[in-house]
Design an enzyme around this catalytic site. Structure first.
Site, PDB file in Angstrom:
ATOM      1  N   CYS A  45      68.890  28.661  17.075  1.00 35.81           N
ATOM      2  CA  CYS A  45      70.143  29.163  17.658  1.00 35.81           C
ATOM      3  C   CYS A  45      70.549  28.322  18.871  1.00 35.81           C
ATOM      4  O   CYS A  45      71.737  28.053  19.086  1.00 35.81           O
ATOM      5  CB  CYS A  45      69.995  30.631  18.076  1.00 35.81           C
ATOM      6  SG  CYS A  45      69.534  31.712  16.712  1.00 35.81           S
TER       7      CYS A  45
HETATM    8  C1  BEZ Z   1      65.805  30.408  15.564  1.00 34.73           C
HETATM    9  O1  BEZ Z   1      66.941  30.511  15.965  1.00 34.73           O
HETATM   10  O2  BEZ Z   1      65.097  29.465  15.865  1.00 34.73           O
HETATM   11  C2  BEZ Z   1      65.238  31.441  14.662  1.00 34.73           C
HETATM   12  C3  BEZ Z   1      65.656  32.757  14.763  1.00 34.73           C
HETATM   13  C4  BEZ Z   1      65.110  33.700  13.940  1.00 34.73           C
HETATM   14  C5  BEZ Z   1      64.151  33.325  12.985  1.00 34.73           C
HETATM   15  C6  BEZ Z   1      63.770  32.006  12.872  1.00 34.73           C
HETATM   16  C7  BEZ Z   1      64.309  31.054  13.707  1.00 34.73           C
END
Ligand code: BEZ
Length: 211
Positions: A45
């Site tokens: 994210c």
């Molecule tokens: C991420 O944004 O890195 C992420 C969020 C939830 C699950 C896996 C990765």
């Protein structure tokens, strides 16, 4: 119920990192891209929101307003933005919706319980100036989205909204376009003065009309 192409994008009023927003008013005459992410302070994210911030000029050129959302509270969004700016070498310049009570997430069906009970998946809604939904897309949490592809779709949507063409596989801005089937052969010379090629009676190509 799931939101479908052509539906009016549901309206809402929420707190964001840029103050309270009433969605339809905020969109005004612009196009919009509403995209959810699973959680603040997560690696994928962080890269995604940085990527969108870096595309500011590209969105502005196309009259598109981006807006992000997760179910995290406003205070977390505001602190996390500092990390995004630092690590992605950018300046988050678009609002992030705080949706801790999941009001918008439920309205837009962004929580898929068999993927996660609590967090939004990576949804995207592209919305036209008529407030209607032009694209929906759902990615899993583990896959960051390709925002260049979303710009490509916006280019196609904006082109096809104003000209009687569609865009073929892997089309990029400037490539030849498909003449839509509703245009008769007799209408082609006037509508497409740059010329056209008939590959099959149902497959007629023309140079991109607005280039
Ligand atoms: C991420 O944004 O890195 C992420 C969020 C939830 C699950 C896996 C990765």
């Amino acid at each position: 119920m799931a939101i479908r192409l052509g539906d009016v994008a549901p309206d809402f009023t929420v707190d964001t990192t840029q103050g309270e927003i009433s969605f339809h008013n905020w969109l005004g005459e612009s196009w919009g891209i509403l995209f959810s992410h699973p959680a603040d302070y997560t690696p994928v994210c962080t890269t995604e929101l940085g990527a969108v911030a870096k595309l500011k000029d590209e969105f502005e050129k196309r009259n598109v307003k981006p807006i992000a959302i997760s179910v995290d509270p406003l205070a977390d969004h505001k602190e996390w933005i500092k990390d995004i700016n630092e690590t992605q070498n950018t300046n988050v310049n678009f609002p992030i919706i705080a949706d801790p009570d999941k009001k918008v997430a439920v309205l837009y069906d962004m929580i898929h319980p068999n993927a996660s009970e609590k967090a939004t998946v990576r949804s995207v809604f592209i919305i036209g100036p008529d407030k209607k939904v032009k694209l929906t897309l759902t990615y899993p949490a583990s896959t960051g989205r390709n925002f260049d592809e979303l710009l490509r779709v916006i280019d196609s949507l904006q082109l096809t909204a104003y000209h009687s063409v569609a865009t073929p596989a892997n089309w990029e801005d400037g490539d030849d376009c498909v003449i839509v089937p509703s245009v008769t052969n007799e209408e082609i010379p006037e509508k497409f003065p740059k010329g056209h090629t008939v590959i099959k009676p149902y497959l007629r190509m023309t140079p991109q009309p607005n280039k």
